[in-house]
Design a protein around this motif. Structure first.
Motif, mmCIF file in Angstrom:
data_model
loop_
_atom_site.group_PDB
_atom_site.id
_atom_site.type_symbol
_atom_site.label_atom_id
_atom_site.label_comp_id
_atom_site.label_asym_id
_atom_site.label_seq_id
_atom_site.Cartn_x
_atom_site.Cartn_y
_atom_site.Cartn_z
ATOM 1 N N LEU A 48 0.833 -1.208 0.000
ATOM 2 C CA LEU A 48 0.000 0.000 0.000
ATOM 3 C C LEU A 48 0.865 1.255 0.000
ATOM 4 C CD1 LEU A 48 -2.712 -1.110 2.585
ATOM 5 C CD2 LEU A 48 -3.118 -0.631 0.165
ATOM 6 N N ARG A 49 1.877 1.266 0.843
ATOM 7 C CA ARG A 49 2.749 2.444 0.931
ATOM 8 C C ARG A 49 3.563 2.638 -0.346
ATOM 9 N NH1 ARG A 49 3.777 0.244 6.478
ATOM 10 N NH2 ARG A 49 2.482 1.471 7.907
ATOM 11 N N ASP A 64 0.405 6.736 -6.601
ATOM 12 C CA ASP A 64 -0.341 6.250 -7.770
ATOM 13 C C ASP A 64 -1.721 5.813 -7.305
ATOM 14 O OD1 ASP A 64 -1.415 4.827 -9.929
ATOM 15 O OD2 ASP A 64 0.556 4.157 -10.602
ATOM 16 N N ALA A 65 -2.713 6.689 -7.518
ATOM 17 C CA ALA A 65 -4.063 6.434 -6.997
ATOM 18 C C ALA A 65 -4.660 5.158 -7.574
ATOM 19 C CB ALA A 65 -4.966 7.630 -7.300
ATOM 20 N N GLY A 66 -4.452 4.917 -8.876
ATOM 21 C CA GLY A 66 -5.011 3.726 -9.509
ATOM 22 C C GLY A 66 -4.421 2.452 -8.945
ATOM 23 N N ALA A 91 -6.215 -0.501 -6.653
ATOM 24 C CA ALA A 91 -6.149 -1.896 -7.103
ATOM 25 C C ALA A 91 -5.526 -2.785 -6.028
ATOM 26 C CB ALA A 91 -5.347 -1.981 -8.393
ATOM 27 N N THR A 92 -4.495 -2.270 -5.369
ATOM 28 C CA THR A 92 -3.848 -3.032 -4.300
ATOM 29 C C THR A 92 -4.803 -3.244 -3.137
ATOM 30 O OG1 THR A 92 -1.669 -2.176 -4.906
ATOM 31 C CG2 THR A 92 -1.900 -3.089 -2.695
ATOM 32 N N GLN A 147 -4.141 5.981 5.954
ATOM 33 C CA GLN A 147 -3.109 7.022 5.889
ATOM 34 C C GLN A 147 -2.694 7.298 4.448
ATOM 35 O OE1 GLN A 147 -0.165 5.293 8.475
ATOM 36 N NE2 GLN A 147 -0.905 6.387 10.289
ATOM 37 N N THR A 148 -2.589 6.239 3.651
ATOM 38 C CA THR A 148 -2.155 6.419 2.261
ATOM 39 C C THR A 148 -3.236 7.096 1.428
ATOM 40 O OG1 THR A 148 -0.924 4.345 2.530
ATOM 41 C CG2 THR A 148 -1.069 5.244 0.328
#
Length: 391
Positions: free
Chosen positions: A232-233, A238-240, A244-245, A265-266
């Motif tokens: 995630l971090r 990269d929002a996309g 997806a993650t 947080q991300t």
């Protein structure tokens, strides 16, 4: 019973001798001009004696001829026994952590002619434990390059020296000789991929280790959660990919406090405070966590009033939760509800003192223009932080 049997045998022998003694037959031996008369019984006894003497002489001659071979075998067996003893001494010392003794014993065994690859590997690992790199590499050089023990040792040495790429090269060679699915190899690969931050490969290694029951369930869960947190971090910009993650994370892991916090947080850092709030709320509904509840006050937007109302609904079920009270204090501070924020933050401190609550009180005092109180609260927050570090 044995006494009776021997008694019967002796009695039979006595009868046989008695009959032979009264045998009237004789043997005539002629060698001109000599003639020798012998009783048949004496002649038979002499023949038997001659046969026994000949047999014993032949056995003695055979033993004498075989003596050099027996001496050589005896010496070889003694040497092999000594090598095995030194070999076991080296292995025992290594397993007991007496690395200097292990290296000396392994070197001695190799000097005695022991050819097993185990000995140079033991010596190399013992030298590595003492950071004797040159001796370690010299021992490894004595082993064939396709030895699994050598490659596994090289991978471990590379990991200890923070060289994950070199470790992966050794592990690749191990896979080529058929060691791909061994739990020990997978553990080494897991460490290398963690050092490199290849979190997809880490998750794959964990799946393989889980199938082989090679990791404790708790440890496996911790490592898997950490890998998803780092993934995630890694997509923080990269929002996309981040979304997806998040969707790829198994449902049972999304509600874990540490993963929900990392995701919140991300997403919040990308400006998606709404999704961050929803992630925390869903995680709290599944399993309550006070530290995660405290983070509700960190993800504020234009609908702070609505979120405060939602958090106050949670407070009915958790009236004495320090984290939730802290979050409500921060939400009220964002709305400039000074008195309400002051009450919530002090309530949080009464339940459980925290650096975050003192810091928020400092911000509250600063916004109210009370610089002395702000400095006091900031100082208490710093002291709380120092105390936590000391612990």
């Amino acid at each position: 019973m044995k006494f009776l049997i021997w008694l019967l045998v002796l009695a039979a022998a006595a009868v046989a001798l008695s009959l032979a003694a009264h045998n009237p037959g004789y043997v005539l031996l002629v060698y001109a001009p000599y003639r020798i008369h012998l009783s048949l019984t004496l002649f038979a006894l002499m023949l038997i004696g001659l046969f026994v003497l000949s047999f014993l002489s032949a056995q003695l001659l055979i033993h004498a001829l075989n003596l050099p071979d027996k001496v050589r075998r005896f010496r070889t067996e003694r040497a092999e026994e000594k090598k095995r003893g030194v070999f076991l001494d080296a292995l025992t010392a290594f397993l007991e952590g007496r690395y200097s003794t292990a290296e000396k014993a392994a070197t001695q065994a190799m000097g005695l002619g022991e050819t097993s690859d185990v000995l140079p590997v033991i010596a190399a690992r013992a030298a590595h434990a003492h950071r004797e790199v040159e001796r370690r590499d010299a021992f490894l050089a004595a082993i064939n390059d396709d030895s699994a023990m050598k490659l596994a040792a090289q991978a471990q040495f590379a990991l200890d020296e923070q060289q994950p790429q070199a470790a992966l090269l050794a592990l690749q060679a191990l896979r080529e000789i058929g060691s791909k699915h061994h739990a020990g190899v997978l553990n080494l690969e897991l460490k290398a991929q963690q050092m490199l931050g290849n979190w997809d490969a880490v998750l794959e290694c964990l799946t393989n280790l889980e199938q082989r029951h090679a990791l404790d369930v708790t440890r496996l869960s911790q490592l898997r959660q950490h890998a998803w947190q780092e993934k995630l971090r890694a997509h923080a910009h990269d929002a996309g990919q981040l979304l997806a993650t998040w969707k790829a994370i198994p449902e049972e892991l999304r509600h874990r406090a540490n993963i929900a916090l990392a995701a919140a947080q991300t997403f919040s850092a990308q400006g998606n405070a709404h999704l961050a709030w929803q992630i925390i709320i869903h995680a709290l509904e599944t399993q309550w966590d006070s530290d995660l509840a405290a983070c509700l006050g960190d993800h504020v937007s234009n609908d702070a009033a609505k979120r405060t109302e939602q958090a106050e609904q949670l407070l009915k079920a958790h009236p004495d939760d320090a984290g939730l009270l802290l979050a409500l204090g921060k939400l009220s501070l964002h709305q400039q509800l000074w008195a309400k924020s002051h009450d919530y933050l002090n309530a949080s401190l009464r339940v459980k003192p925290s650096r975050a609550a003192h810091y928020a009180l400092g911000q509250l005092a600063e916004q109210q223009g009370n610089s002395d109180e702000a400095l006091t609260q900031y100082r208490r927050a710093a002291e709380r932080r120092s105390t936590n570090r000391a612990r």
